[in-house]
Design a protein around this motif. Sequence first.
Motif, PDB file in Angstrom:
ATOM      1  N   HIS A   1       4.825   5.411   2.677  1.00 20.34           N
ATOM      2  CA  HIS A   1       4.559   5.917   4.342  1.00 20.34           C
ATOM      3  C   HIS A   1       5.674   5.424   4.985  1.00 20.34           C
ATOM      4  N   LEU A   2       7.050   4.575   4.726  1.00 20.48           N
ATOM      5  CA  LEU A   2       7.751   4.418   5.512  1.00 20.48           C
ATOM      6  C   LEU A   2       9.012   4.857   5.100  1.00 20.48           C
ATOM      7  N   HIS A   3      10.147   5.207   6.099  1.00 23.34           N
ATOM      8  CA  HIS A   3      10.787   5.921   6.297  1.00 23.34           C
ATOM      9  C   HIS A   3      12.377   4.349   6.082  1.00 23.34           C
TER      10      HIS A   3
ATOM     11  N   THR B   1       8.857   8.483   2.075  1.00 18.40           N
ATOM     12  CA  THR B   1       9.324   8.032   0.655  1.00 18.40           C
ATOM     13  C   THR B   1       9.291   7.601  -0.758  1.00 18.40           C
ATOM     14  N   PRO B   2       9.047   8.487  -1.933  1.00 29.16           N
ATOM     15  CA  PRO B   2       8.666   8.223  -3.035  1.00 29.16           C
ATOM     16  C   PRO B   2       9.494   6.924  -3.760  1.00 29.16           C
ATOM     17  N   LEU B   3       8.855   5.676  -4.285  1.00 26.96           N
ATOM     18  CA  LEU B   3       9.757   4.594  -5.051  1.00 26.96           C
ATOM     19  C   LEU B   3       9.583   5.051  -6.360  1.00 26.96           C
ATOM     20  N   SER B   4      10.909   4.844  -7.075  1.00 24.15           N
ATOM     21  CA  SER B   4      10.993   4.655  -8.501  1.00 24.15           C
ATOM     22  C   SER B   4      10.471   2.907  -9.025  1.00 24.15           C
ATOM     23  N   ARG B   5       9.803   2.959 -10.212  1.00 22.82           N
ATOM     24  CA  ARG B   5      10.192   1.401 -11.262  1.00 22.82           C
ATOM     25  C   ARG B   5      11.754   1.450 -11.129  1.00 22.82           C
ATOM     26  N   ASP B   6      12.748   2.319 -11.196  1.00 25.79           N
ATOM     27  CA  ASP B   6      13.688   1.859 -11.225  1.00 25.79           C
ATOM     28  C   ASP B   6      14.162   1.238  -9.772  1.00 25.79           C
TER      29      ASP B   6
ATOM     30  N   PRO C   1      11.535   1.749   3.573  1.00 24.74           N
ATOM     31  CA  PRO C   1      10.706   0.411   2.928  1.00 24.74           C
ATOM     32  C   PRO C   1      11.004  -0.618   2.235  1.00 24.74           C
ATOM     33  N   LYS C   2      12.273  -0.509   2.310  1.00 22.62           N
ATOM     34  CA  LYS C   2      13.315  -1.997   1.839  1.00 22.62           C
ATOM     35  C   LYS C   2      13.347  -2.750   3.091  1.00 22.62           C
ATOM     36  N   ARG C   3      13.354  -2.291   4.018  1.00 22.53           N
ATOM     37  CA  ARG C   3      13.169  -2.994   5.574  1.00 22.53           C
ATOM     38  C   ARG C   3      12.248  -4.182   5.714  1.00 22.53           C
ATOM     39  N   LEU C   4      11.063  -3.992   5.186  1.00 19.50           N
ATOM     40  CA  LEU C   4       9.538  -4.356   5.177  1.00 19.50           C
ATOM     41  C   LEU C   4      10.099  -5.839   4.425  1.00 19.50           C
TER      42      LEU C   4
END
Length: 195
Positions: free
Chosen positions: A118-120, A158-163, A122-125
């Motif tokens: 849901h985040l633009h 933001t889709p987040l892949s396993r990789d 997500p790496k920041r969080l």
Amino acid sequence: MKAGLFLLYERKEETVISRIQHRKECEGYARLDRRPYHERKSRYQVACDRLLRGGLCERDIVVDIGAGYTELDFCLRTEHGWRGRYVPIDGWVDGTDIEKWAPEFDFHWFAALELLEHLHDPKRLVEELKARAEFGFVITTPNPDVVDVLAMDPTHITPLSRDLLESWGIYTTLHNFYGTHEDGIAGMWTRRDVR
């Protein structure tokens, strides 16, 4: 001096209004039809398993970001007998904008279940959680290799892949969360290796 105080008051009032508006938007999202808990509990069970495997104990505090209906807390207490402190953070409860939110203090554990997509940014969080977690954190997210994450919900951005998650230092496993084989990803990051 008076002009400066007025400007400060005006900015504070804008912040309060924007938080109220944000809370209303989040409350509207929270009221959308949801599958019943028993159909969604697999993600909470996996998160509980990871937390317990990581060493979660009764003295620990778990901060649940995007807590929704606080079902992680329900699962920890009813299915695992956990009696620690649980702190929910969610826009529809308190107006928190998780896009900008950062923990003010260190906590033992964090959970971000069905949130990062849901985040633009997500790496920041994730980086904030790494900096503030005394022991670690758990996440769950849809698996974009199996489901169309963006089509699942209009707030999925933001889709987040396993990789990708593993490149951020998060240990991942695949699970059945939505009704299709390996359609969900659970991730865990800890300060020590507990896999």
